[in-house]
Write a protein that holds these residues in place. Structure first.
Motif, PDB file in Angstrom:
ATOM      1  N   LYS A 259       0.814  -1.170  -0.328  1.00 11.71           N
ATOM      2  CA  LYS A 259       0.143   0.079  -0.330  1.00 11.71           C
ATOM      3  C   LYS A 259       0.875   1.179   0.192  1.00 11.71           C
ATOM      4  N   ASN A 260       2.025   1.358   0.734  1.00 12.86           N
ATOM      5  CA  ASN A 260       2.988   1.897   0.540  1.00 12.86           C
ATOM      6  C   ASN A 260       3.001   2.540  -0.581  1.00 12.86           C
ATOM      7  N   TRP A 261       3.736   1.586  -1.331  1.00 11.31           N
ATOM      8  CA  TRP A 261       4.589   1.056  -2.658  1.00 11.31           C
ATOM      9  C   TRP A 261       3.160   2.479  -3.484  1.00 11.31           C
ATOM     10  N   LEU A 262       2.168   2.221  -3.876  1.00 11.72           N
ATOM     11  CA  LEU A 262       1.293   3.274  -4.293  1.00 11.72           C
ATOM     12  C   LEU A 262       0.952   3.992  -4.236  1.00 11.72           C
ATOM     13  N   VAL A 263       1.521   4.708  -3.008  1.00 10.28           N
ATOM     14  CA  VAL A 263       1.205   6.002  -3.173  1.00 10.28           C
ATOM     15  C   VAL A 263       2.236   6.314  -2.616  1.00 10.28           C
ATOM     16  N   PHE A 264       3.934   6.193  -2.733  1.00 10.74           N
ATOM     17  CA  PHE A 264       4.910   6.495  -2.301  1.00 10.74           C
ATOM     18  C   PHE A 264       5.937   7.015  -3.454  1.00 10.74           C
ATOM     19  N   VAL A 265       6.166   4.951  -4.149  1.00 12.86           N
ATOM     20  CA  VAL A 265       6.798   5.524  -5.012  1.00 12.86           C
ATOM     21  C   VAL A 265       6.017   6.446  -5.993  1.00 12.86           C
ATOM     22  N   PRO A 266       4.843   6.553  -6.808  1.00 10.31           N
ATOM     23  CA  PRO A 266       4.618   7.991  -7.279  1.00 10.31           C
ATOM     24  C   PRO A 266       4.826   9.470  -7.137  1.00 10.31           C
ATOM     25  N   ALA A 267       4.366   9.478  -5.570  1.00 10.73           N
ATOM     26  CA  ALA A 267       4.839  10.646  -4.644  1.00 10.73           C
ATOM     27  C   ALA A 267       6.415  11.033  -4.819  1.00 10.73           C
ATOM     28  N   THR A 268       7.025  10.026  -4.358  1.00  8.24           N
ATOM     29  CA  THR A 268       8.630  10.473  -4.509  1.00  8.24           C
ATOM     30  C   THR A 268       9.494  10.920  -5.894  1.00  8.24           C
ATOM     31  N   PHE A 269       8.811  10.351  -6.741  1.00 11.66           N
ATOM     32  CA  PHE A 269       8.713  10.357  -8.152  1.00 11.66           C
ATOM     33  C   PHE A 269       8.603  11.744  -8.364  1.00 11.66           C
TER      34      PHE A 269
END
Length: 109
Positions: A60-70
């Motif tokens: 779930k973290n990756w669904l939010v934070f991968v795009p946000a971090t990019f």
């Protein structure tokens, strides 16, 4: 890793991969251990929480934070990056709180 003029570089992808591949699981596990200690469950409680919840939470973290971090590393001006990721994190914490409280409420019924 050095800053790049374009967000569409291997360096930006490397930064996101490092952040989400190393930092996110490590700090999420640390949070599970911290809360287990606060709840009096100790080290065993932290291990149990990680075994039970770390995988689904990281997904779930990756669904939010991968795009946000990019977006943060590729497009947000340097002086606004901390603010941007903290706003994302604020809503992430609200989501986690609702998720945890919903799980606890369903267990009590």
């Amino acid at each position: 890793l050095p800053a790049t003029a374009s967000p569409w570089t291997a360096v930006t992808l490397e930064k996101v991969a490092l952040d989400q591949g190393l930092q996110a699981p490590a700090f999420t596990a640390l949070v599970f251990f911290f809360f287990a200690a606060l709840e009096g469950a100790g080290l065993r409680g932290g291990v149990a929480a990680c075994e039970r919840d770390l995988g689904p939470t990281i997904l779930k973290n990756w669904l939010v934070f991968v795009p946000a971090t990019f977006i943060n590393l590729g497009f947000v001006p340097l002086e606004l990056r901390v603010l941007f990721i903290n706003v994302v994190f604020f809503f992430w914490v609200i989501f986690l709180s609702l998720l945890i409280n919903n799980d606890e409420a369903s267990k009590q019924v």
